[in-house]
Design an enzyme around this catalytic site. Structure first.
Site, short mmCIF file in Angstrom:
data_model
loop_
_atom_site.label_atom_id
_atom_site.label_comp_id
_atom_site.label_asym_id
_atom_site.label_seq_id
_atom_site.Cartn_x
_atom_site.Cartn_y
_atom_site.Cartn_z
N GLU A 1 -1.80 -5.26 -3.67
CA GLU A 1 -2.60 -4.85 -2.52
C GLU A 1 -3.98 -5.52 -2.56
O GLU A 1 -4.49 -5.97 -1.52
CB GLU A 1 -2.75 -3.33 -2.53
CG GLU A 1 -3.51 -2.78 -1.34
CD GLU A 1 -3.82 -1.31 -1.50
OE1 GLU A 1 -3.99 -0.64 -0.48
OE2 GLU A 1 -3.90 -0.84 -2.65
N ASN B 1 28.13 -21.35 -4.89
CA ASN B 1 29.02 -22.49 -5.04
C ASN B 1 28.58 -23.63 -4.10
O ASN B 1 28.54 -24.80 -4.48
CB ASN B 1 30.46 -22.07 -4.72
CG ASN B 1 31.46 -23.13 -5.08
OD1 ASN B 1 31.74 -23.38 -6.25
ND2 ASN B 1 32.01 -23.79 -4.07
N HIS C 1 0.83 -1.21 0.00
CA HIS C 1 0.00 0.00 0.00
C HIS C 1 0.87 1.26 0.00
O HIS C 1 0.59 2.22 -0.73
CB HIS C 1 -0.92 -0.01 1.22
CG HIS C 1 -1.90 1.13 1.23
ND1 HIS C 1 -3.08 1.11 0.52
CD2 HIS C 1 -1.86 2.33 1.86
CE1 HIS C 1 -3.73 2.25 0.71
NE2 HIS C 1 -3.01 3.00 1.52
#
Length: 698
Positions: free
Chosen positions: A68, A435, A46
């Site tokens: 929203e 990794n 919002h």
């Protein structure tokens, strides 16, 4: 209105909201019924919508409006959080970050409407709730009334008593076909400038209508003589939704409660107010059958569930500093001035008998400058949290991309590092985590077969150790297959078969840090190109640190990064080589030994010394640095034992000058120097001393 002046604030707050949304969505994925998290996400979406609308970024506003809408339905219990919804919401966040990046570069949001994402979002909303969304207006056609706790959010506009002239104005407005609305606006409890927010509300209403009366008065609101709410009656030709949207577009507005009135309903309300003031907050307005008011309420989550996010600068040129640290800094500067005045006084008086006082002042000045240095360093320190808080989202994405179940556990996020180090440490840590996820952790089937939990674990730990910060990235995966690395190195011609036979496991593992070296069988967008670990090593060493790895096949690996707390001022040991002076960082030094030449041994034609059951290789700095010295060899050598991770080395020097606090000066790009020299410093007598980088020597 020119809003360009607010662009930097908009970017700061948007970054904070996006980071909050990322963190909260990760929580929501694991806890779909967590109301606090749902409220936090609704609040952030919002706020972003209101901010984007204020700045004129319509595409960004539309996307956040759809988000929203979804969370409004979830809060009302009309739809559930699903894995598919979370995936789409993460796509929304990526799109919003894309908008933000374009805004930072061009001040505009670009032309990408992200229509596919919006379509997916609305399709989920329609499937879950049956609410149809108009693509053109992007507004929900179904009008809903939401019931809230009246004790928290009451329609206080019903308390406003209208004077005869105000009732007359409303009557005339009705005759002209205008609408009358009552509103109560609640400001967030965390709002600092509530009067400014209220002013923006009144300013916005001026564009769509006219305020008949407000409680408190406009003057009281301007003087900030009001609580966290204010109420008003408005006359407007616009629809209720339009006026409501104007109010909601102001940031830091917590809740908007309102309804449309007729003249009869207001008159009835005033009659009831005359009877009692206590029952009005619980009563509904008495209306005629043909004009029943529909109550429209839009609520944001309660403010006490929200932690105010600190603002960050657009570019990393500033550091937020606690006021107490600045007070200490100011006091130390005052002490420094006092010490300076004392030196001036002593030096201007007759010397001889005052020499002791002069030395006392020098010692006092030294203590103050040391404390001043420590205090200044504290103002430059930033928690490592600002770097690592984006990694949980990255691991979540890798989880799906690699089809492996994994969890990231982090500790020590409050460990502080110098601002300049923080700016550079993000990429190396990202490479190590990717990794571990790709190479380290096995697939779920393999883990189960080996008696491990199906969900792999990756750990990121940070802690301070002396004048260094240690960051460890470890996993409970397969570990490094030394034989596979040795075979790959032989295939590439990186090492010869003779070298392969004589190299230790640790030496073989260190080959992974070579450029373009990768053991991945296939190249993907996660790894396999061999550009990860060499980047880690070069970046860390450029910061004056080092990286090492320990691994056990079948159990996992631990990557340890050791970094200096600061790159500005360090404690150093000053040494002499011939006629030149050099500095060695005190944090790297283990011991200083006096070694007889007769105690020097040879291993593989290299000089070593044997101290306390440890064989330490000797490095003659004069040969490394090309310093010409007398051919006469002393009987005893001064050896500085330095450490890099688990490795030790003995640096042979001519003389020790003592410990000194030095300021590191970069030699710049114009001087072509060996990596052995990391910088220079200016000594008290004006001489230049070069600083040795121990990491390149060991």
């Amino acid at each position: 209105m020119d809003v360009s002046q607010y662009l930097e604030i908009f970017i700061d707050e948007t970054k904070e909201h996006l980071q909050s949304l990322n963190e909260q969505l990760l929580i929501l994925e694991k806890e779909p019924e967590n109301d606090d998290t749902i409220n936090e996400i609704f609040r952030a979406a919002h706020s972003l919508k209101g901010m984007a609308g204020t700045m004129g970024y319509k595409r960004m506003q539309r996307l956040t409006h759809d988000m929203e809408n979804v969370f409004s339905e979830i809060r009302n219990g009309k739809m559930k959080v699903s894995a598919g919804l979370v995936d789409v919401l993460f796509q929304c966040l990526d799109a919003l970050e894309g908008y933000l990046q374009i805004i930072q570069e061009t001040a505009g949001e670009g032309t990408n409407d992200n229509e596919p994402i919006i379509t997916q979002l609305n399709a989920i909303l329609n499937a879950e709730t049956g609410v149809k969304v108009d693509k053109e207006t992007n507004k929900t056609q179904e009008v809903r009334s939401v019931v809230y706790e009246e004790s928290k959010y009451a329609p206080l506009y019903k308390d406003i008593e209208l004077e005869p002239q105000e009732k007359h104005a409303i009557s005339e407005a009705m005759e002209r076909g205008l609408h009358v609305y009552g509103f109560t606006i609640y400001v967030q409890e965390t709002c600092i400038l509530k009067a400014a927010r209220a002013f923006l509300v009144f300013k916005g209403i001026e564009d769509v209508g006219e305020t008949i009366k407000s409680i408190p008065s406009v003057q009281d609101i301007e003087d900030e003589r009001f609580d966290l709410h204010f109420s008003m009656y408005i006359i407007s030709k616009e629809t209720y939704q339009t006026v409501e949207a104007v109010i909601k577009n102001v940031s830091e507005i917590d809740t908007v409660i309102g309804e449309e009135f007729t003249y009869e309903s207001i008159s009835s309300l005033n009659k009831r107010q005359e009877k009692t003031e206590e029952s009005v907050k619980e009563s509904q307005p008495v209306t005629s059958q043909e004009s029943k008011p529909s109550v429209q309420v839009v609520q944001k989550p309660q403010a006490n569930n929200f932690k105010a996010a600190p603002q960050k600068p657009v570019v990393n040129r500033t550091v937020r500093v606690d006021i107490e640290k600045l007070d200490v800094l100011m006091n130390l500067v005052s002490e420094l001035i006092i010490a300076k005045n004392g030196l001036v006084s002593v030096s201007s008086s007759e010397t001889g008998e005052n020499s002791q006082g002069f030395h006392e002042q020098i010692e006092y000045l030294e203590r103050v400058t040391t404390n001043l240095h420590e205090s200044v360093m504290k103002t430059r320190m930033v928690p490592i949290e600002s770097v690592v808080n984006r990694f949980p989202r990255m691991i979540r994405d890798l989880n799906k991309k690699l089809n492996k179940k994994m969890e990231l556990y982090m500790t020590g996020e409050d460990t502080e590092l110098d601002r300049t180090v923080i700016d550079e440490i993000g990429d190396p840590l990202m490479h190590l985590l990717r990794n571990s996820a790709d190479h380290g952790l096995e697939s779920g089937e393999v883990r189960i077969a080996r008696g491990k939990p199906e969900v792999g674990s990756i750990f990121l730990d940070a802690y301070q150790e002396g004048n260094n910060v240690i960051i460890e990235v470890r996993d409970d995966g397969n570990g490094i297959d030394v034989n596979a690395v040795r075979t790959k190195a032989l295939e590439r011609g990186t090492i010869t078969p003779e070298q392969a036979e004589s190299m230790s496991d640790k030496d073989i593992i260190d080959l992974l840090f070579l450029p373009s070296f990768s053991t991945a069988k296939t190249v993907s967008d996660v790894s396999g190109r061999g550009v990860g670990l060499d980047v880690v090593k070069s970046k860390i060493e450029a910061l004056g640190g080092d990286v090492e790895v320990k691994s056990k096949l079948g159990e996992g690996s631990t990557w340890t990064i050791r970094l200096p707390l600061t790159l500005a001022i360090i404690q150093a040991l000053m040494v002499e080589l011939g006629n030149e002076k050099y500095a060695i960082a005190l944090g790297s030094i283990q011991t200083i030994e006096d070694i007889s030449v007769r105690d020097i041994k040879y291993v593989e034609a290299k000089e070593v010394i044997h101290i306390r059951e440890t064989v330490i290789p000797l490095i003659r700095l004069d040969k490394v640095l090309g310093i010409v010295k007398d051919e006469e060899q002393p009987e005893n050598l001064t050896v500085v034992i330095v450490k890099k991770g688990d490795k030790l080395a003995g640096l042979v020097v001519d003389n020790l000058m003592g410990q000194q606090e030095i300021v590191i000066k970069s030699l710049g790009k114009y001087i072509n120097i060996d990596k052995v020299i990391s910088g220079a410093t200016i000594l008290g007598d004006g001489e230049i001393a070069l600083i040795l980088d121990v990491n390149t020597l060991v």
